[in-house]
Design a protein around this motif. Structure first.
Motif, PDB file in Angstrom:
ATOM      1  N   PRO A 169      15.491 -29.050  33.398  1.00 60.24           N
ATOM      2  CA  PRO A 169      15.157 -30.241  33.121  1.00 60.24           C
ATOM      3  C   PRO A 169      14.271 -31.162  34.257  1.00 60.24           C
ATOM      4  O   PRO A 169      13.412 -32.159  34.096  1.00 60.24           O
ATOM      5  CB  PRO A 169      16.335 -31.102  32.763  1.00 60.24           C
ATOM      6  N   ARG A 170      14.562 -30.551  35.523  1.00 63.53           N
ATOM      7  CA  ARG A 170      13.793 -31.267  36.545  1.00 63.53           C
ATOM      8  C   ARG A 170      12.293 -30.472  36.777  1.00 63.53           C
ATOM      9  O   ARG A 170      11.419 -31.227  37.105  1.00 63.53           O
ATOM     10  CB  ARG A 170      14.589 -30.904  37.695  1.00 63.53           C
ATOM     11  N   ASP A 171      12.345 -29.183  36.875  1.00 59.74           N
ATOM     12  CA  ASP A 171      11.353 -28.339  37.317  1.00 59.74           C
ATOM     13  C   ASP A 171      10.485 -27.746  36.058  1.00 59.74           C
ATOM     14  O   ASP A 171       9.418 -27.207  36.069  1.00 59.74           O
ATOM     15  CB  ASP A 171      11.670 -27.294  38.119  1.00 59.74           C
ATOM     16  N   HIS A 172      11.084 -27.977  34.768  1.00 64.86           N
ATOM     17  CA  HIS A 172      10.544 -27.320  33.651  1.00 64.86           C
ATOM     18  C   HIS A 172      10.318 -25.791  33.789  1.00 64.86           C
ATOM     19  O   HIS A 172       9.302 -25.359  33.128  1.00 64.86           O
ATOM     20  CB  HIS A 172       9.367 -28.060  33.386  1.00 64.86           C
ATOM     21  N   ILE A 173      11.071 -25.128  34.332  1.00 68.83           N
ATOM     22  CA  ILE A 173      10.837 -23.601  34.631  1.00 68.83           C
ATOM     23  C   ILE A 173      12.184 -22.864  34.085  1.00 68.83           C
ATOM     24  O   ILE A 173      13.247 -23.698  34.004  1.00 68.83           O
ATOM     25  CB  ILE A 173      10.503 -23.052  35.989  1.00 68.83           C
ATOM     26  N   PRO A 174      12.238 -21.799  33.745  1.00 68.48           N
ATOM     27  CA  PRO A 174      13.292 -21.054  33.165  1.00 68.48           C
ATOM     28  C   PRO A 174      14.468 -21.021  34.119  1.00 68.48           C
ATOM     29  O   PRO A 174      14.284 -20.683  35.416  1.00 68.48           O
ATOM     30  CB  PRO A 174      12.725 -19.561  32.786  1.00 68.48           C
ATOM     31  N   PHE A 175      15.726 -21.403  33.602  1.00 69.25           N
ATOM     32  CA  PHE A 175      16.827 -20.959  34.430  1.00 69.25           C
ATOM     33  C   PHE A 175      17.155 -19.702  34.752  1.00 69.25           C
ATOM     34  O   PHE A 175      16.788 -18.819  33.979  1.00 69.25           O
ATOM     35  CB  PHE A 175      18.050 -21.696  33.704  1.00 69.25           C
ATOM     36  N   ILE A 176      17.778 -19.235  36.122  1.00 72.32           N
ATOM     37  CA  ILE A 176      18.253 -17.838  35.990  1.00 72.32           C
ATOM     38  C   ILE A 176      19.783 -17.824  35.642  1.00 72.32           C
ATOM     39  O   ILE A 176      20.259 -18.620  35.950  1.00 72.32           O
ATOM     40  CB  ILE A 176      18.257 -17.728  37.595  1.00 72.32           C
ATOM     41  N   LYS A 177      20.095 -16.915  34.854  1.00 65.90           N
ATOM     42  CA  LYS A 177      21.327 -16.594  34.212  1.00 65.90           C
ATOM     43  C   LYS A 177      21.730 -15.514  34.979  1.00 65.90           C
ATOM     44  O   LYS A 177      21.200 -14.121  34.839  1.00 65.90           O
ATOM     45  CB  LYS A 177      21.259 -16.643  32.875  1.00 65.90           C
ATOM     46  N   LYS A 178      22.998 -15.215  35.638  1.00 67.18           N
ATOM     47  CA  LYS A 178      23.304 -14.248  36.397  1.00 67.18           C
ATOM     48  C   LYS A 178      25.086 -14.540  36.228  1.00 67.18           C
ATOM     49  O   LYS A 178      25.609 -15.526  36.196  1.00 67.18           O
ATOM     50  CB  LYS A 178      23.020 -14.062  37.736  1.00 67.18           C
ATOM     51  N   HIS A 179      25.571 -13.316  36.526  1.00 65.10           N
ATOM     52  CA  HIS A 179      27.359 -13.219  36.629  1.00 65.10           C
ATOM     53  C   HIS A 179      27.456 -13.188  38.116  1.00 65.10           C
ATOM     54  O   HIS A 179      27.419 -12.191  38.685  1.00 65.10           O
ATOM     55  CB  HIS A 179      27.957 -12.249  36.037  1.00 65.10           C
ATOM     56  N   LEU A 180      27.602 -14.155  38.769  1.00 65.64           N
ATOM     57  CA  LEU A 180      28.073 -14.277  40.071  1.00 65.64           C
ATOM     58  C   LEU A 180      29.256 -14.666  40.900  1.00 65.64           C
ATOM     59  O   LEU A 180      30.433 -14.838  40.020  1.00 65.64           O
ATOM     60  CB  LEU A 180      27.178 -15.440  40.626  1.00 65.64           C
ATOM     61  N   GLY A 181      29.570 -14.155  42.061  1.00 64.43           N
ATOM     62  CA  GLY A 181      30.891 -14.486  42.700  1.00 64.43           C
ATOM     63  C   GLY A 181      31.949 -13.281  42.410  1.00 64.43           C
ATOM     64  O   GLY A 181      31.684 -12.478  41.685  1.00 64.43           O
ATOM     65  N   THR A 194      34.465 -13.609  40.774  1.00 64.72           N
ATOM     66  CA  THR A 194      34.946 -13.585  39.199  1.00 64.72           C
ATOM     67  C   THR A 194      33.887 -13.314  38.281  1.00 64.72           C
ATOM     68  O   THR A 194      33.984 -13.080  37.067  1.00 64.72           O
ATOM     69  CB  THR A 194      35.435 -15.128  38.826  1.00 64.72           C
ATOM     70  N   HIS A 195      32.698 -13.015  38.718  1.00 60.56           N
ATOM     71  CA  HIS A 195      31.485 -12.795  38.043  1.00 60.56           C
ATOM     72  C   HIS A 195      31.430 -13.548  36.636  1.00 60.56           C
ATOM     73  O   HIS A 195      31.056 -13.114  35.482  1.00 60.56           O
ATOM     74  CB  HIS A 195      31.599 -11.235  37.432  1.00 60.56           C
ATOM     75  N   ARG A 196      31.638 -14.895  36.888  1.00 61.92           N
ATOM     76  CA  ARG A 196      31.330 -15.842  35.800  1.00 61.92           C
ATOM     77  C   ARG A 196      29.725 -16.076  35.622  1.00 61.92           C
ATOM     78  O   ARG A 196      29.210 -16.023  36.513  1.00 61.92           O
ATOM     79  CB  ARG A 196      31.982 -17.076  35.883  1.00 61.92           C
ATOM     80  N   ARG A 197      29.594 -16.292  34.149  1.00 64.49           N
ATOM     81  CA  ARG A 197      28.296 -16.799  33.890  1.00 64.49           C
ATOM     82  C   ARG A 197      27.718 -18.068  34.769  1.00 64.49           C
ATOM     83  O   ARG A 197      28.427 -19.060  35.016  1.00 64.49           O
ATOM     84  CB  ARG A 197      28.002 -17.032  32.431  1.00 64.49           C
ATOM     85  N   THR A 198      26.438 -17.812  35.352  1.00 62.75           N
ATOM     86  CA  THR A 198      26.100 -18.933  36.143  1.00 62.75           C
ATOM     87  C   THR A 198      24.457 -19.204  35.847  1.00 62.75           C
ATOM     88  O   THR A 198      23.620 -18.271  35.617  1.00 62.75           O
ATOM     89  CB  THR A 198      26.166 -18.559  37.873  1.00 62.75           C
ATOM     90  N   PHE A 199      24.243 -20.558  35.674  1.00 56.39           N
ATOM     91  CA  PHE A 199      22.935 -20.906  35.386  1.00 56.39           C
ATOM     92  C   PHE A 199      22.350 -21.857  36.434  1.00 56.39           C
ATOM     93  O   PHE A 199      23.001 -22.949  36.823  1.00 56.39           O
ATOM     94  CB  PHE A 199      23.119 -21.783  33.867  1.00 56.39           C
ATOM     95  N   TYR A 200      21.270 -21.379  36.897  1.00 52.93           N
ATOM     96  CA  TYR A 200      20.756 -22.182  38.027  1.00 52.93           C
ATOM     97  C   TYR A 200      19.183 -22.065  38.174  1.00 52.93           C
ATOM     98  O   TYR A 200      18.444 -21.169  37.581  1.00 52.93           O
ATOM     99  CB  TYR A 200      21.360 -21.853  39.372  1.00 52.93           C
ATOM    100  N   CYS A 201      18.554 -23.191  38.773  1.00 55.56           N
ATOM    101  CA  CYS A 201      17.298 -23.371  39.043  1.00 55.56           C
ATOM    102  C   CYS A 201      16.791 -22.799  40.457  1.00 55.56           C
ATOM    103  O   CYS A 201      17.365 -23.212  41.426  1.00 55.56           O
ATOM    104  CB  CYS A 201      16.602 -24.304  38.720  1.00 55.56           C
ATOM    105  N   GLU A 202      15.971 -21.727  40.770  1.00 57.43           N
ATOM    106  CA  GLU A 202      15.576 -21.319  41.850  1.00 57.43           C
ATOM    107  C   GLU A 202      14.686 -22.360  42.625  1.00 57.43           C
ATOM    108  O   GLU A 202      14.324 -22.059  44.013  1.00 57.43           O
ATOM    109  CB  GLU A 202      14.977 -19.898  41.932  1.00 57.43           C
ATOM    110  N   MET A 203      14.031 -23.242  41.830  1.00 55.17           N
ATOM    111  CA  MET A 203      13.321 -24.117  42.643  1.00 55.17           C
ATOM    112  C   MET A 203      13.893 -25.437  43.331  1.00 55.17           C
ATOM    113  O   MET A 203      13.654 -25.775  44.368  1.00 55.17           O
ATOM    114  CB  MET A 203      12.314 -24.678  41.799  1.00 55.17           C
ATOM    115  N   CYS A 204      14.799 -25.844  42.420  1.00 54.49           N
ATOM    116  CA  CYS A 204      15.167 -27.330  42.977  1.00 54.49           C
ATOM    117  C   CYS A 204      16.949 -27.228  43.534  1.00 54.49           C
ATOM    118  O   CYS A 204      17.165 -28.027  44.097  1.00 54.49           O
ATOM    119  CB  CYS A 204      15.341 -28.200  41.728  1.00 54.49           C
TER     120      CYS A 204
END
Length: 242
Positions: free
Chosen positions: A214-226, A228-238
């Motif tokens: 909602p800040r940069d209006h680009i697709p979020f990245i979705k990965k299983h990280l860490g 525990t490999h839990r679902r993680t949603f994040y923006c690579e720009m902000c």
């Protein structure tokens, strides 16, 4: 998996059974459930994702795991792991882990690490974080010995709020960002509680399960990280990687 605020809501919902005697016990749990028969509930407590039914000499710990649930004064069309009957109603637990905690529950649990406890200690959290400089922030927020009660939703939302990439290392965070991480873990947990009570929680999600930042209006990245490999949603720009 219910996060800390959801367990707090459950604790509030069952207060009518406090100081009431259990008159019947059933369920497919393998623990010695009959020891609760004719016992009076002294208190209900929550510690992070643990729900605790306290009796005079022991307590029952309930962990809802990934798919656990409960019903108050009603039943699901499924075998109950544990059913507790009172003169004024019943509590039924499903697909969860139940275990006895002997003695005084205060000797077992450190309330200062529960982000929703009145005894929450941010100074202690900071010390534990600084002692693990190589820990990823996505793992740190889910560490129940540091942020008891924080789950995957809170993790994703907190990291988006403070603009930190989930694969950042704790030791690389500037002091200000470390402070924001600790503060927002608690702040967002109480907002989660408020929104869930009002049945509007999902409307406030900015990152969790979302597709566009909602800040940069680009697709979020979705990965299983860490770890525990839990679902993680994040923006690579902000969200900055430290």
């Amino acid at each position: 998996m219910p996060e800390g605020p959801s367990i707090v809501i459950f604790k509030e919902e069952v207060q009518g059974f406090k100081r009431k005697k259990i008159i019947a016990v059933s369920g497919n749990t393998a623990i010695e459930k009959e020891r609760m028969l004719n016992q009076t509930v002294v208190d209900f407590k929550s510690w992070g994702k643990h729900f605790l039914i306290c009796f005079k000499a022991f307590s029952l710990r309930v962990h809802f795991m990934l798919f656990g649930s409960y019903r108050i004064n009603e039943k699901k069309d499924a075998p109950a792991r544990l059913s507790l009957q009172f003169t004024n109603g019943e509590i039924n637990f499903y697909a969860c882990s139940v275990q006895f905690v002997e003695g005084n529950v205060n000797d077992t649990y450190d309330w200062s690490v529960d982000v929703m406890s009145d005894e929450w200690d941010p100074v202690k959290a900071r010390k534990k974080l600084k002692a693990n400089p190589d820990m990823l922030v996505c793992d740190a927020l889910l560490d129940q010995h540091i942020f008891s009660g924080v789950g995957n939703i809170i993790k994703n939302e907190v990291l988006f709020r403070i603009k930190v990439h989930p694969e950042s290392k704790i030791g690389n965070l500037p002091p200000k960002k470390l402070s924001e991480l600790i503060k927002e873990a608690r702040v967002y947990s109480f907002q989660f509680l408020e929104w869930k009570k009002a049945f509007v929680l999902k409307k406030h999600w900015l990152a969790h399960t979302k597709k566009i930042c909602p800040r940069d209006h680009i697709p979020f990245i979705k990965k299983h990280l860490g770890k525990t490999h839990r679902r993680t949603f994040y923006c690579e720009m902000c969200q900055v990687r430290y």
